[in-house]
Design a protein around this motif. Structure first.
Motif, PDB file in Angstrom:
ATOM      1  N   ILE A 121       0.836  -1.201   0.000  1.00  0.00           N
ATOM      2  CA  ILE A 121       0.000   0.000   0.000  1.00  0.00           C
ATOM      3  C   ILE A 121       0.868   1.247   0.000  1.00  0.00           C
ATOM      4  O   ILE A 121       0.615   2.208  -0.735  1.00  0.00           O
ATOM      5  N   ASP A 122       1.892   1.249   0.813  1.00  0.00           N
ATOM      6  CA  ASP A 122       2.805   2.393   0.849  1.00  0.00           C
ATOM      7  C   ASP A 122       3.471   2.586  -0.505  1.00  0.00           C
ATOM      8  O   ASP A 122       3.652   3.727  -0.969  1.00  0.00           O
ATOM      9  N   ALA A 123       3.799   1.513  -1.178  1.00  0.00           N
ATOM     10  CA  ALA A 123       4.441   1.616  -2.485  1.00  0.00           C
ATOM     11  C   ALA A 123       3.488   2.215  -3.510  1.00  0.00           C
ATOM     12  O   ALA A 123       3.877   3.056  -4.333  1.00  0.00           O
ATOM     13  N   LEU A 124       2.249   1.801  -3.430  1.00  0.00           N
ATOM     14  CA  LEU A 124       1.247   2.355  -4.353  1.00  0.00           C
ATOM     15  C   LEU A 124       1.033   3.843  -4.114  1.00  0.00           C
ATOM     16  O   LEU A 124       0.939   4.634  -5.074  1.00  0.00           O
ATOM     17  N   LEU A 125       0.953   4.209  -2.865  1.00  0.00           N
ATOM     18  CA  LEU A 125       0.770   5.628  -2.550  1.00  0.00           C
ATOM     19  C   LEU A 125       1.956   6.450  -3.041  1.00  0.00           C
ATOM     20  O   LEU A 125       1.788   7.571  -3.543  1.00  0.00           O
ATOM     21  N   ALA A 126       3.130   5.910  -2.884  1.00  0.00           N
ATOM     22  CA  ALA A 126       4.311   6.625  -3.359  1.00  0.00           C
ATOM     23  C   ALA A 126       4.274   6.776  -4.875  1.00  0.00           C
ATOM     24  O   ALA A 126       4.643   7.815  -5.429  1.00  0.00           O
ATOM     25  N   GLU A 127       3.803   5.756  -5.532  1.00  0.00           N
ATOM     26  CA  GLU A 127       3.705   5.821  -6.997  1.00  0.00           C
ATOM     27  C   GLU A 127       2.681   6.861  -7.431  1.00  0.00           C
ATOM     28  O   GLU A 127       2.905   7.633  -8.370  1.00  0.00           O
ATOM     29  N   LEU A 128       1.568   6.915  -6.737  1.00  0.00           N
ATOM     30  CA  LEU A 128       0.544   7.911  -7.075  1.00  0.00           C
ATOM     31  C   LEU A 128       1.054   9.331  -6.834  1.00  0.00           C
ATOM     32  O   LEU A 128       0.785  10.246  -7.614  1.00  0.00           O
ATOM     33  N   ASP A 129       1.755   9.515  -5.753  1.00  0.00           N
ATOM     34  CA  ASP A 129       2.317  10.839  -5.478  1.00  0.00           C
ATOM     35  C   ASP A 129       3.288  11.246  -6.568  1.00  0.00           C
ATOM     36  O   ASP A 129       3.332  12.415  -6.984  1.00  0.00           O
TER      37      ASP A 129
END
Lengths: 149, 75
Positions: A121-129
């Protein structure tokens, strides 16, 4: 039930305890009930009985229960039955605790002493940012406030 | 008139000596308890008030279970 079946049927189990002078005495063998189980059962009866544990021999423990309030023979039998049930309950608890000890210790050590891995989840959020910071050539990402006045 | 003294023997296989002492301190205001710790197998308590013996024994058991539990390996 045939006559033979009746004769061969096992004798009904009888709870072994003594009632004397208004108290119940349970002779217990430690091969059946460990000390922790006896403690656990006795602890739950402290509020309604006076208890005393004695050790007549190396492997035996006798639990003496005397109700705080006067009861008749039926009341003593009831206390004896309740205590026997609680002994079994506590024995099972001890057995379960021992069988799951290593598993609990493993998860506790994992929870407290391992470095947390970044979750997906953290990786996905970082990608979206990261995507938000890129140029929006098609001007698709319009802030909600601007789009709705 | 001499006070009536009741003697209780607590087996160290099921009761902790420290628990007996803790209970003795808890009951110090209402009952005199003299302890004999000379034996390794038992703690002998001589109590001045026979009416409080049952409650005292319960308290010793409570202290043993809560704070000074005897483990199987030490028996």
């Amino acid at each position: 039930m045939t006559k033979e079946a009746v004769e061969n049927a096992p004798a009904p189990f009888e709870l072994t305890y003594d009632t004397d002078a208004g108290q119940v005495s349970f002779p217990l063998h430690q091969s059946l009930f460990c000390l922790d189980a006896i403690y656990g059962a006795a602890y739950l009866f402290i509020d309604k009985c006076w208890l005393f544990l004695s050790r007549p021999n190396e492997d035996g423990i006798v639990v003496h229960l005397k109700p705080k309030e006067a009861v008749d023979q039926g009341g003593l039998d009831e206390i004896a039955g309740e205590f026997a049930n609680e002994l079994l309950n506590q024995s099972i608890r001890v057995r379960l605790s021992e069988s799951t000890r290593s598993l609990r210790e493993y998860y506790m050590s994992r929870a407290f002493f391992t470095t947390p891995v970044q979750s997906s989840i953290d990786a996905l959020l970082a990608e979206l940012d990261a995507e938000e910071l890129e140029d929006d050539e098609l001007e698709i990402s319009v802030p909600w406030e601007e789009d709705n006045g | 008139m001499a006070d009536e003294v009741t003697t209780v023997e607590f087996s160290t296989k099921v009761y902790s000596g420290a628990a007996v002492q803790a209970a003795r301190e808890a009951y110090a205001a209402i009952m005199d308890v003299a302890l004999d710790l000379s034996s390794a197998d038992k703690v002998i308590a001589r109590c001045s008030n026979p009416d409080l013996i049952d409650a005292f024994c319960n308290h010793v058991l409570f202290e043993t279970i809560q704070n000074f539990r005897v483990t199987e390996g030490t028996q």
